[in-house]
Write a protein that holds these residues in place. Structure first.
Motif, short mmCIF file in Angstrom:
data_model
loop_
_atom_site.label_atom_id
_atom_site.label_comp_id
_atom_site.label_asym_id
_atom_site.label_seq_id
_atom_site.Cartn_x
_atom_site.Cartn_y
_atom_site.Cartn_z
N SER A 1 -40.72 -35.01 39.16
CA SER A 1 -39.38 -35.44 38.76
C SER A 1 -39.36 -36.19 37.45
O SER A 1 -38.41 -36.04 36.68
N SER A 2 -40.36 -36.98 37.15
CA SER A 2 -40.33 -37.75 35.90
C SER A 2 -40.41 -36.82 34.68
O SER A 2 -39.78 -37.08 33.66
N VAL A 3 -41.15 -35.72 34.80
CA VAL A 3 -41.24 -34.75 33.69
C VAL A 3 -39.90 -34.07 33.50
O VAL A 3 -39.39 -33.97 32.38
N LEU A 4 -39.31 -33.59 34.58
CA LEU A 4 -38.01 -32.93 34.50
C LEU A 4 -36.95 -33.88 33.96
O LEU A 4 -36.16 -33.51 33.08
N GLN A 5 -36.93 -35.10 34.46
CA GLN A 5 -35.95 -36.08 34.00
C GLN A 5 -36.12 -36.36 32.51
O GLN A 5 -35.14 -36.43 31.78
N SER A 6 -37.34 -36.47 32.05
CA SER A 6 -37.60 -36.74 30.63
C SER A 6 -37.14 -35.58 29.75
O SER A 6 -36.43 -35.78 28.76
N VAL A 7 -37.52 -34.36 30.11
CA VAL A 7 -37.16 -33.19 29.31
C VAL A 7 -35.65 -33.00 29.28
O VAL A 7 -35.05 -32.85 28.20
N LEU A 8 -35.02 -33.00 30.45
CA LEU A 8 -33.57 -32.80 30.49
C LEU A 8 -32.83 -33.95 29.81
O LEU A 8 -31.83 -33.74 29.12
N GLY A 9 -33.34 -35.17 30.01
CA GLY A 9 -32.71 -36.33 29.37
C GLY A 9 -32.69 -36.21 27.85
O GLY A 9 -31.67 -36.47 27.21
N HIS A 10 -33.81 -35.79 27.27
CA HIS A 10 -33.87 -35.62 25.82
C HIS A 10 -32.95 -34.51 25.34
O HIS A 10 -32.26 -34.66 24.33
N LEU A 11 -32.92 -33.40 26.07
CA LEU A 11 -32.04 -32.29 25.67
C LEU A 11 -30.57 -32.68 25.75
O LEU A 11 -29.77 -32.36 24.86
N ILE A 12 -30.20 -33.39 26.81
CA ILE A 12 -28.80 -33.83 26.97
C ILE A 12 -28.46 -34.86 25.91
O ILE A 12 -27.38 -34.81 25.29
N ASP A 13 -29.36 -35.82 25.66
CA ASP A 13 -29.12 -36.81 24.61
C ASP A 13 -28.90 -36.14 23.26
O ASP A 13 -27.99 -36.52 22.50
N ASN A 14 -29.72 -35.14 22.94
CA ASN A 14 -29.57 -34.43 21.66
C ASN A 14 -28.22 -33.74 21.58
O ASN A 14 -27.57 -33.75 20.53
N ALA A 15 -27.79 -33.11 22.68
CA ALA A 15 -26.50 -32.42 22.69
C ALA A 15 -25.35 -33.41 22.51
O ALA A 15 -24.40 -33.14 21.77
N VAL A 16 -25.45 -34.57 23.16
CA VAL A 16 -24.40 -35.59 23.04
C VAL A 16 -24.35 -36.12 21.60
O VAL A 16 -23.28 -36.26 21.02
N GLU A 17 -25.51 -36.43 21.04
CA GLU A 17 -25.56 -36.97 19.67
C GLU A 17 -24.99 -35.98 18.67
O GLU A 17 -24.40 -36.38 17.67
N ALA A 18 -25.16 -34.68 18.91
CA ALA A 18 -24.68 -33.66 17.97
C ALA A 18 -23.23 -33.26 18.21
O ALA A 18 -22.68 -32.47 17.45
N SER A 19 -22.61 -33.81 19.26
CA SER A 19 -21.23 -33.44 19.59
C SER A 19 -20.24 -34.39 18.93
O SER A 19 -20.47 -35.59 18.87
N PRO A 20 -19.12 -33.85 18.48
CA PRO A 20 -18.08 -34.72 17.92
C PRO A 20 -17.32 -35.42 19.04
O PRO A 20 -17.39 -35.02 20.21
N ALA A 21 -16.60 -36.45 18.70
CA ALA A 21 -15.75 -37.14 19.68
C ALA A 21 -14.81 -36.15 20.33
O ALA A 21 -14.28 -35.26 19.66
N GLY A 22 -14.64 -36.25 21.61
CA GLY A 22 -13.77 -35.34 22.34
C GLY A 22 -14.48 -34.10 22.85
O GLY A 22 -13.90 -33.30 23.57
N GLY A 23 -15.75 -33.93 22.49
CA GLY A 23 -16.52 -32.77 22.94
C GLY A 23 -17.02 -32.96 24.36
O GLY A 23 -16.92 -34.03 24.95
N THR A 24 -17.55 -31.90 24.91
CA THR A 24 -18.10 -31.91 26.27
C THR A 24 -19.46 -31.25 26.26
O THR A 24 -19.65 -30.23 25.59
#
Length: 85
Positions: free
Chosen positions: A24-47
């Motif tokens: 679980s720690s590996v999956l959480q780390s990988v998915l966490g980084h991918l989701i963080d990257n997507a959020v950082e690259a999204s404009p306000a109001g994005g999903t």
């Protein structure tokens, strides 16, 4: 841990909810980084949408995948950015 509080993160339910056996720690780390990257690259109001589904890979599907996968069932995780226009 969201870098942009004006971006929504949505879990998209699939018909099949596959069981996954992974550290679980590996999956959480990988998915966490991918989701963080997507959020950082999204404009306000994005999903950012996160979904997973069970897929069956055949031998001809395997070239190009890392490691040495064999034909059979796998879980495909998809992270999509949706932007308001």
């Amino acid at each position: 841990r969201r870098a942009n509080p004006k971006v929504s993160i949505v879990g998209v339910e699939t018909i099949e909810q596959p069981d996954v056996c992974i550290e679980s720690s590996v999956l959480q780390s990988v998915l966490g980084h991918l989701i963080d990257n997507a959020v950082e690259a999204s404009p306000a109001g994005g999903t950012v949408e996160v979904s997973a589904r069970l897929v069956e890979l055949a031998g001809e599907d395997l070239p190009g995948y890392l490691g040495a996968p064999t034909p059979g069932p796998f879980v495909e995780v998809e992270i999509l950015q949706r932007h308001l226009r």
